[in-house]
Write a protein that holds these residues in place. Structure first.
Motif, PDB file in Angstrom:
ATOM      1  N   LYS A 143       2.699  28.818  -9.363  1.00 33.41           N
ATOM      2  CA  LYS A 143       1.803  27.648  -9.428  1.00 33.41           C
ATOM      3  C   LYS A 143       2.876  26.377  -9.463  1.00 33.41           C
ATOM      4  O   LYS A 143       4.068  26.654  -9.376  1.00 33.41           O
ATOM      5  CB  LYS A 143       1.099  27.449 -10.690  1.00 33.41           C
ATOM      6  CG  LYS A 143      -0.003  28.719 -10.823  1.00 33.41           C
ATOM      7  CD  LYS A 143      -0.747  28.749 -12.033  1.00 33.41           C
ATOM      8  CE  LYS A 143      -1.853  29.854 -11.902  1.00 33.41           C
ATOM      9  NZ  LYS A 143      -2.548  30.142 -13.179  1.00 33.41           N
ATOM     10  N   PRO A 144       2.428  25.232  -9.014  1.00 29.51           N
ATOM     11  CA  PRO A 144       3.300  24.035  -8.933  1.00 29.51           C
ATOM     12  C   PRO A 144       4.053  23.614 -10.092  1.00 29.51           C
ATOM     13  O   PRO A 144       3.772  23.800 -11.244  1.00 29.51           O
ATOM     14  CB  PRO A 144       2.203  22.875  -8.530  1.00 29.51           C
ATOM     15  CG  PRO A 144       0.782  23.361  -9.158  1.00 29.51           C
ATOM     16  CD  PRO A 144       0.959  24.852  -9.106  1.00 29.51           C
ATOM     17  N   ARG A 145       5.212  23.212  -9.901  1.00 30.82           N
ATOM     18  CA  ARG A 145       6.150  22.865 -10.906  1.00 30.82           C
ATOM     19  C   ARG A 145       5.541  21.328 -11.320  1.00 30.82           C
ATOM     20  O   ARG A 145       5.459  20.611 -10.657  1.00 30.82           O
ATOM     21  CB  ARG A 145       7.572  22.813 -10.503  1.00 30.82           C
ATOM     22  CG  ARG A 145       8.591  22.352 -11.400  1.00 30.82           C
ATOM     23  CD  ARG A 145      10.101  22.534 -10.965  1.00 30.82           C
ATOM     24  NE  ARG A 145      10.194  21.734  -9.868  1.00 30.82           N
ATOM     25  CZ  ARG A 145      10.781  20.610  -9.530  1.00 30.82           C
ATOM     26  NH1 ARG A 145      10.689  19.822 -10.710  1.00 30.82           N
ATOM     27  NH2 ARG A 145      10.991  20.192  -8.527  1.00 30.82           N
ATOM     28  N   ASP A 190       5.728  19.224  -1.948  1.00 32.03           N
ATOM     29  CA  ASP A 190       6.846  19.929  -2.374  1.00 32.03           C
ATOM     30  C   ASP A 190       6.705  20.952  -3.415  1.00 32.03           C
ATOM     31  O   ASP A 190       7.597  21.439  -4.058  1.00 32.03           O
ATOM     32  CB  ASP A 190       8.111  19.193  -2.663  1.00 32.03           C
ATOM     33  CG  ASP A 190       7.792  18.364  -3.803  1.00 32.03           C
ATOM     34  OD1 ASP A 190       6.726  18.158  -4.270  1.00 32.03           O
ATOM     35  OD2 ASP A 190       8.856  17.667  -4.320  1.00 32.03           O
ATOM     36  N   ASN A 191       5.436  21.546  -3.386  1.00 29.73           N
ATOM     37  CA  ASN A 191       5.007  22.305  -4.512  1.00 29.73           C
ATOM     38  C   ASN A 191       5.143  22.113  -5.941  1.00 29.73           C
ATOM     39  O   ASN A 191       5.393  22.731  -7.048  1.00 29.73           O
ATOM     40  CB  ASN A 191       5.460  23.754  -4.402  1.00 29.73           C
ATOM     41  CG  ASN A 191       4.770  24.897  -5.063  1.00 29.73           C
ATOM     42  OD1 ASN A 191       3.560  24.918  -5.085  1.00 29.73           O
ATOM     43  ND2 ASN A 191       5.553  25.925  -5.724  1.00 29.73           N
ATOM     44  N   THR A 192       4.973  20.474  -6.012  1.00 27.70           N
ATOM     45  CA  THR A 192       5.117  20.113  -7.449  1.00 27.70           C
ATOM     46  C   THR A 192       3.700  19.305  -7.649  1.00 27.70           C
ATOM     47  O   THR A 192       2.981  19.163  -6.839  1.00 27.70           O
ATOM     48  CB  THR A 192       6.070  18.887  -7.464  1.00 27.70           C
ATOM     49  OG1 THR A 192       6.148  18.111  -6.599  1.00 27.70           O
ATOM     50  CG2 THR A 192       7.643  19.614  -7.296  1.00 27.70           C
ATOM     51  N   ALA A 193       3.440  18.917  -8.923  1.00 30.03           N
ATOM     52  CA  ALA A 193       2.230  18.363  -9.112  1.00 30.03           C
ATOM     53  C   ALA A 193       2.270  17.486 -10.268  1.00 30.03           C
ATOM     54  O   ALA A 193       3.323  17.612 -11.214  1.00 30.03           O
ATOM     55  CB  ALA A 193       0.774  19.435  -9.468  1.00 30.03           C
ATOM     56  N   GLU A 194       1.478  16.353 -10.263  1.00 33.49           N
ATOM     57  CA  GLU A 194       1.544  15.523 -11.456  1.00 33.49           C
ATOM     58  C   GLU A 194       0.209  16.063 -12.435  1.00 33.49           C
ATOM     59  O   GLU A 194      -0.814  16.275 -11.926  1.00 33.49           O
ATOM     60  CB  GLU A 194       1.027  13.930 -11.093  1.00 33.49           C
ATOM     61  CG  GLU A 194       0.899  13.169 -12.427  1.00 33.49           C
ATOM     62  CD  GLU A 194       0.574  11.875 -11.788  1.00 33.49           C
ATOM     63  OE1 GLU A 194       0.258  10.821 -13.036  1.00 33.49           O
ATOM     64  OE2 GLU A 194       0.260  11.495 -10.630  1.00 33.49           O
ATOM     65  N   LEU A 195       0.704  16.523 -13.730  1.00 34.34           N
ATOM     66  CA  LEU A 195      -0.166  16.964 -14.692  1.00 34.34           C
ATOM     67  C   LEU A 195      -1.049  15.873 -15.253  1.00 34.34           C
ATOM     68  O   LEU A 195      -0.375  14.944 -16.030  1.00 34.34           O
ATOM     69  CB  LEU A 195       0.331  17.986 -15.692  1.00 34.34           C
ATOM     70  CG  LEU A 195      -0.478  18.448 -16.871  1.00 34.34           C
ATOM     71  CD1 LEU A 195      -1.513  19.368 -16.244  1.00 34.34           C
ATOM     72  CD2 LEU A 195       0.514  18.951 -18.003  1.00 34.34           C
ATOM     73  N   ILE A 196      -2.253  15.785 -15.200  1.00 30.69           N
ATOM     74  CA  ILE A 196      -3.017  14.569 -15.807  1.00 30.69           C
ATOM     75  C   ILE A 196      -3.778  15.113 -17.010  1.00 30.69           C
ATOM     76  O   ILE A 196      -4.876  16.035 -16.774  1.00 30.69           O
ATOM     77  CB  ILE A 196      -3.827  13.852 -14.876  1.00 30.69           C
ATOM     78  CG1 ILE A 196      -2.885  13.346 -13.689  1.00 30.69           C
ATOM     79  CG2 ILE A 196      -4.739  12.665 -15.552  1.00 30.69           C
ATOM     80  CD1 ILE A 196      -3.684  12.818 -12.417  1.00 30.69           C
ATOM     81  N   ILE A 197      -3.639  14.534 -18.323  1.00 29.99           N
ATOM     82  CA  ILE A 197      -4.502  15.140 -19.372  1.00 29.99           C
ATOM     83  C   ILE A 197      -5.567  13.848 -19.371  1.00 29.99           C
ATOM     84  O   ILE A 197      -5.176  12.684 -19.921  1.00 29.99           O
ATOM     85  CB  ILE A 197      -3.659  15.192 -20.774  1.00 29.99           C
ATOM     86  CG1 ILE A 197      -2.542  16.181 -20.303  1.00 29.99           C
ATOM     87  CG2 ILE A 197      -4.405  15.504 -21.956  1.00 29.99           C
ATOM     88  CD1 ILE A 197      -2.775  17.583 -20.198  1.00 29.99           C
TER      89      ILE A 197
END
Length: 598
Positions: free
Chosen positions: A274-276, A340-347
């Motif tokens: 899963k994305p970093r 690049d298999n990263t993601a921004e995590l939004i809460i």
């Protein structure tokens, strides 16, 4: 490379050059379980065909590249040395070995077909490697087993050779010995096991690999599996291990491949992480500090997204809001993927209104006013001046405490059978309602008090020490706190006579009438061993020398313990003015006749 499909949890698939099996997420649990069972069966059947896809096959195992598990074995008649009985036994060995190999899943040439290929019923030319290969040449078998049975006295041996149709391969020796002819079945099983091992020796796992990890270490996977090099391929075990890996929550896809090598099967776990997390953004947080939310979360920038961890993180965020009175707050998360298999995590947070206790309901309270019972509670309803106090704020840890408070209120007023249900808490837009269900039961008066066990004085003296005895004379209602005070008083009285660890156990017996129930109390006393003071230990003294303290003590090392002298000593120490408070504690030792006094 070729690969074989194996079953997987929902969302996991196995791929091969010839077919792909994928179990889609979102199906029902029963449906998913059924599909997993089907794929396990497919794998079990598939493994029988597995070597047909391999690039490397042991030369001796099959002619013209026939795969190992498709190779047919011909069990030739075993010969015998000695009597006719030995020849009969050799025939039995031939038949039994064929049956055992068939039971182990090997492809065995039928007996009739073997005899036709042999060209004769029994006897004839002596079987050796050259003869066996000639027979193989005129049959469809790939491997032949022949041998000789030898008996000396009661012991015997069976010596066999496993011969490939490939002349480049040397025969494999198969041998079994037993001390007694009654062990013939053991010898046959031993022979069959050796043949099975030779036929399948390249069908075991030679290496385990993890491919596709980037941010995570391969050990994250390897530490969750039990399959090791040298193990056979076990579809059910692989299925369980895949589920354990999937349950880690780090992977969006897992593909299990079985690759054939010259040393055996390579078990490959191809995983897609899963994305970093490259950034964490918290939206709509007003009532709770954003920094506090980040501290409460286990997920941090740089970590791989884990759904299980995120569930825990969201619960922690909601708990922060509950402590602030936002009991309807809800938090969710979403991802904005990068290339690049990263993601921004939004809460995303919906705080909701801050709620307070608007009402505490006590159903079943009849003998007292609700106001008097509520006065015992730690929680209270919101009112005009609550802005200056904590009243009206729900502290959930106090809910259970208030159950005990209601119980104690009734038990101290004669209601020995009272029952209070766990509270029901309703969160509504305009506030919180807490409801307790109370079943009061009958109210008991004290009918009598007596003493039993190891008594050191008369009932009259002991009665004078207990308030419950006075309550019995006055026909007052039973009171739990009075009972507890009596236990302390009796224990202290026994301590004055050296019984520092005397035990007082109250027993109650209900009686009276339905209109006027009563309860009798019996104090059962166990005086236990008299003790002596072994050592006096001083702790917490930073104001004066220890001998100043010891000078005030009415007990010294080696004295028989005396509760009255101990109480006098504590009073003297508190009057010194050096300390905020002086207290004592008895510490049991390994010797039941001694105690340390701290």
């Amino acid at each position: 490379m070729n690969s074989v499909p194996v079953s997987a949890p929902a969302g996991v698939h196995f791929s091969s050059r010839k077919r792909k099996i994928r179990l889609l997420s979102g199906c029902s649990a029963a449906h998913a379980a059924f599909r997993r069972l089907v794929t396990i069966i497919c794998l079990t059947l598939f493994l029988g065909m597995f070597p047909a896809w391999t690039c490397v096959t042991p030369a001796w195992a099959a002619r013209a590249g026939t795969p190992l598990n498709e190779a047919m074995i011909m069990v030739l008649p075993f010969q015998a040395q000695g009597s006719a009985d030995n020849a009969k036994t050799a025939d039995e060995i031939t038949w039994m070995i064929a049956q055992r190999l068939n039971a182990k899943g090997l492809l065995v040439m039928p007996h009739d077909e073997m005899l036709r290929a042999l060209g004769q019923q029994h006897g004839g030319e002596e079987l050796d490697m050259a003869a066996a290969r000639r027979i193989l040449a005129r049959s469809r078998a790939n491997v032949a087993l022949y041998g000789i049975y030898t008996q000396k006295g009661s012991s015997f041996s069976v010596d066999g050779r496993l011969v490939s149709s490939n002349p480049a391969e040397a025969p494999k020796a198969i041998r079994a010995n037993q001390p007694d002819v009654s062990n013939l079945l053991f010898a046959v099983e031993d022979m069959a096991a050796q043949v099975n091992s030779e036929m399948r020796k390249n069908s075991v796992i030679s290496r385990v690999e993890v491919r596709g990890t980037k941010a995570l270490d391969a050990d994250v996977v390897l530490l969750r599996i039990n399959t090791r090099p040298g193990d056979p391929v076990d579809p059910l075990a692989l299925d369980r291990e895949l589920k354990r890996i999937w349950d880690l929550g780090y992977f969006s896809d897992i593909v299990l491949e079985l690759e054939q090598s010259q040393t055996g099967i390579v078990l490959v776990y191809n995983v897609k992480e899963k994305p970093r997390i490259s950034k964490i953004t918290i939206k709509n947080a007003k009532a709770v500090n954003e920094a506090d939310i980040r501290v409460a979360m286990s997920t941090q920038v740089g970590s791989v997204l884990n759904d299980k961890t995120m569930v825990t993180d969201l619960q922690a965020i909601n708990e922060l809001y509950r402590k602030k009175g936002h009991y309807l707050a809800a938090s969710t998360y979403r991802l904005e993927h990068k290339t690049d298999n990263t993601a921004e995590l939004i809460i995303d947070i919906e705080e909701g209104r801050q709620l307070f206790i608007k009402k505490i309901v006590l159903n079943g309270v009849k003998s007292f006013s609700e106001r008097s019972v509520k006065g015992e509670l730690a929680l209270s309803e919101r009112w005009l001046f609550s802005i200056f106090t904590d009243s009206g704020v729900l502290k959930e840890e106090m809910l259970e405490r208030d159950v005990f408070s209601i119980n104690a209120f009734y038990m101290n007023r004669g209601f020995m059978d009272v029952k209070v249900s766990p509270p029901k808490v309703n969160y509504e837009e305009d506030g919180i309602t807490i409801t307790y269900e109370v079943n009061e039961g009958p109210r008991y008066r004290v009918g009598g008090v007596s003493f039993a066990g190891e008594l050191i004085d008369s009932d009259a003296v002991l009665s004078g020490l207990t308030e419950m005895s006075a309550a019995a004379r006055k026909k007052e209602y039973f009171n739990l706190s009075v009972l507890q005070d009596d236990i302390k008083a009796l224990s202290a009285y026994y301590a004055e006579y050296g019984y520092a660890f005397a035990a007082v156990s109250p027993q109650t017996k209900k009686g009276g009438t339905a209109a006027d129930p009563s309860v009798s109390v019996v104090y059962v006393i166990e005086k236990r061993q008299k003790v002596y003071v072994r050592n006096i230990i001083i702790e917490g003294n930073h104001q004066t020398r220890d001998n100043v303290i010891l000078r005030e003590m009415r007990l010294v090392d080696g004295d028989a313990f005396n509760g009255k002298k101990l109480n006098r000593s504590i009073q003297r120490l508190n009057r010194l003015g050096h300390f905020e408070k002086a207290e004592s504690e008895l510490i049991p030792t390994s010797n039941p006749e001694e105690t340390d006094l701290k």
